[in-house]
Write a protein that holds these residues in place. Structure first.
Motif, short mmCIF file in Angstrom:
data_model
loop_
_atom_site.label_atom_id
_atom_site.label_comp_id
_atom_site.label_asym_id
_atom_site.label_seq_id
_atom_site.Cartn_x
_atom_site.Cartn_y
_atom_site.Cartn_z
N THR A 244 -3.72 6.65 -13.66
CA THR A 244 -5.16 6.67 -13.92
C THR A 244 -5.74 5.27 -13.88
OG1 THR A 244 -4.90 8.64 -15.31
CG2 THR A 244 -6.94 7.38 -15.57
N VAL A 245 -5.05 4.32 -14.51
CA VAL A 245 -5.49 2.93 -14.47
C VAL A 245 -5.41 2.38 -13.05
CG1 VAL A 245 -4.92 0.59 -15.25
CG2 VAL A 245 -4.86 2.49 -16.87
N HIS A 250 -8.12 0.50 -8.06
CA HIS A 250 -8.26 0.65 -6.61
C HIS A 250 -9.67 1.09 -6.24
CE1 HIS A 250 -4.24 0.24 -4.54
NE2 HIS A 250 -3.90 0.07 -5.82
N ARG A 251 -10.23 2.01 -7.01
CA ARG A 251 -11.60 2.46 -6.70
C ARG A 251 -12.62 1.35 -6.95
NH1 ARG A 251 -9.81 7.44 -9.12
NH2 ARG A 251 -10.69 6.77 -11.12
N GLN A 252 -12.38 0.55 -7.98
CA GLN A 252 -13.34 -0.50 -8.32
C GLN A 252 -13.39 -1.59 -7.25
OE1 GLN A 252 -15.48 -0.41 -10.64
NE2 GLN A 252 -16.32 -2.48 -10.60
N PHE A 253 -12.22 -1.96 -6.69
CA PHE A 253 -12.19 -3.06 -5.73
C PHE A 253 -12.09 -2.60 -4.28
CE2 PHE A 253 -10.74 -4.97 -9.72
CZ PHE A 253 -11.58 -6.07 -9.77
N ALA A 254 -11.54 -1.42 -4.04
CA ALA A 254 -11.43 -0.85 -2.69
C ALA A 254 -10.90 -1.89 -1.70
CB ALA A 254 -12.77 -0.28 -2.26
N LEU A 257 -9.53 -5.32 -2.74
CA LEU A 257 -8.20 -5.44 -3.33
C LEU A 257 -7.25 -5.88 -2.21
CD1 LEU A 257 -6.70 -4.99 -6.01
CD2 LEU A 257 -6.10 -2.71 -5.19
N LYS A 258 -6.76 -7.09 -2.33
CA LYS A 258 -5.99 -7.69 -1.24
C LYS A 258 -4.51 -7.34 -1.31
CE LYS A 258 -9.65 -9.50 0.42
NZ LYS A 258 -10.23 -8.90 1.66
N TYR A 259 -4.03 -7.04 -2.51
CA TYR A 259 -2.62 -6.66 -2.67
C TYR A 259 -2.48 -5.92 -3.98
CZ TYR A 259 2.47 -6.99 -2.29
OH TYR A 259 3.81 -6.70 -2.17
N SER A 260 -1.68 -4.87 -3.96
CA SER A 260 -1.42 -4.08 -5.16
C SER A 260 0.07 -4.09 -5.41
CB SER A 260 -1.94 -2.65 -4.98
OG SER A 260 -1.74 -1.88 -6.15
N GLU A 275 -2.61 11.15 -4.99
CA GLU A 275 -3.86 10.95 -4.28
C GLU A 275 -3.78 9.68 -3.46
OE1 GLU A 275 -7.27 9.50 -6.51
OE2 GLU A 275 -6.03 9.36 -8.30
N LYS A 276 -4.55 9.65 -2.38
CA LYS A 276 -4.62 8.45 -1.55
C LYS A 276 -5.64 7.51 -2.18
CE LYS A 276 -5.51 6.79 3.13
NZ LYS A 276 -4.45 5.79 2.99
N LEU A 277 -5.20 6.31 -2.46
CA LEU A 277 -6.05 5.34 -3.14
C LEU A 277 -6.82 4.49 -2.14
CD1 LEU A 277 -3.46 4.07 -5.79
CD2 LEU A 277 -5.29 5.73 -6.15
N PRO A 278 -8.05 4.09 -2.49
CA PRO A 278 -8.76 3.10 -1.67
C PRO A 278 -8.00 1.79 -1.67
CG PRO A 278 -10.23 4.11 -3.30
CD PRO A 278 -8.84 4.51 -3.66
#
Length: 357
Positions: A244-245, A250-254, A257-260, A275-278
């Motif tokens: 959830t976090v 991922h949704r906030q930065f889409a 977000l340069k690296y996760s 789910e597929k994350l942005p």
């Protein structure tokens, strides 16, 4: 005696008497003296199958596992030329009273376990260091060592990995589970570089503690991730492993977000929606592979020197931020484990278990 963890329900444990066979030629028997229990050990359980942590000390029942811990042990019997009775080592132990290893040759103040079932596992976890030859060992800091040494090396590698990759072009690094020791040790190292802002995400109850650490430019409760500026290029270091976090970040930065970077699973029981994350797909951070790269780059002595310098710089932080709580025996370990697995442990408590005898 062994403390076993149920693989399908990590908060559930049992203490079981397991009779060891007669010691074989080339083996040593060790008595566990002292070990730590932290959120890092919960991650070992959560990723036990995926990263083969269950294989280091196999349990007699496949439904249960021995979660490895870091600590000190004393050789009580030896049929190996590598280690003498009475010598003490630091390394990867089971939550047990006694255990066996098959040491390879003595080199650089230690040895690698060459037990057949550990062939092919990450070499960094197979190494044991004799206290007498260990440049990081001091008797008065044993509790701090077992609490922070394995976590700190991971933190050191996170900092080095992100910086070595030019921060992936990001202007800030966001940590989940920011009150966890692995997170704030890495945050301290990153902040000291001064190249990027460091943001901490944590539960509401841990905001005050996390702010007081002084290593984060901003501390944000999980429910307020939406208050972060989504246009700032960002690296996400996920210590919590809470889907959830992770999805909220991922949704906030889409695309900003340069690296996760998926490091841990302190929130091992959180829901994990498929789910597929942005933004970029999360990439698993596997510390042993980074260690091998840096040993190739710097040499073994160079790697140890850099870690040692950073470690000595971190020791005052460890002492300032941690209230050492010492338990006695496997029953105490079972209670601490349950508190860690259910999120009840306090972030400023550092739990160490001293074994009797």
């Amino acid at each position: 005696m062994d403390l076993l963890v149920k693989k399908s329900a990590l908060a559930e444990t049992t203490v079981m008497a397991v009779k060891l066979p007669e010691i074989a030629d080339g083996e040593i028997e060790l008595k566990v003296d002292l070990f730590s229990l932290t959120a890092n050990n919960i991650t070992y359980g959560a990723f036990g199958d995926f990263l083969k942590y269950w294989q280091f000390y196999p349990a007699p029942d496949a439904a249960w596992g021995r979660v490895p811990v870091w600590g000190f042990a004393t050789v009580t019997a030896s049929k190996s030329d590598t280690a003498k009775v009475g010598e003490r080592v630091y390394g990867y132990l089971p939550m047990s009273t006694l255990f066996r290893l098959k040491p390879g040759a003595r080199r650089h103040g230690g040895f690698a376990d060459e037990s057949a079932h550990r062939a092919g596992l990450a070499p960094v976890y197979n190494g044991y260091t004799f206290n007498g030859d260990d440049p990081l060992y001091t008797r008065e800091t044993e509790a701090v060592q077992v609490l922070f040494r394995p976590l700190f090396i991971t933190s050191f590698l996170i900092d080095d990995f992100i910086a070595d990759n030019g921060y992936y072009g990001a202007k800030q690094v966001v940590f989940s589970s920011a009150s966890a020791k692995t997170s704030y040790a890495a945050a301290q190292l990153l902040k000291a570089r001064g190249d990027v802002k460091v943001i901490g995400l944590t539960s509401p109850g841990n905001v005050g503690f996390t702010q007081e650490l002084g290593f984060y430019d901003r501390v944000v409760p999980y429910g307020e991730i939406g208050s972060l500026d989504g246009y700032v290029p960002t690296v996400f270091v996920d210590i919590a492993g809470d889907a959830t976090v992770r999805a909220a970040v991922h949704r906030q930065f889409a695309d900003n977000l340069k690296y996760s970077c998926a490091v841990g699973a302190t929130h091992w029981d959180a829901p994990r929606p498929d789910e597929k994350l942005p933004g970029p797909a999360p990439q698993m951070f596997f510390a042993p592979s980074i260690v091998q790269k840096r040993i190739a780059d710097w040499g073994g002595a160079g790697f140890q020197q850099r870690v040692g310098e950073a470690w000595r710089g971190f020791l005052p932080t460890a002492a300032r931020t941690t209230h050492v709580v010492e338990g006695q025996g496997l029953e105490a370990a079972a209670q601490v484990w349950a508190d860690l697995a259910t999120g009840k442990a306090k972030p400023n408590d550092g739990h160490v278990i001293r074994m009797p005898g």
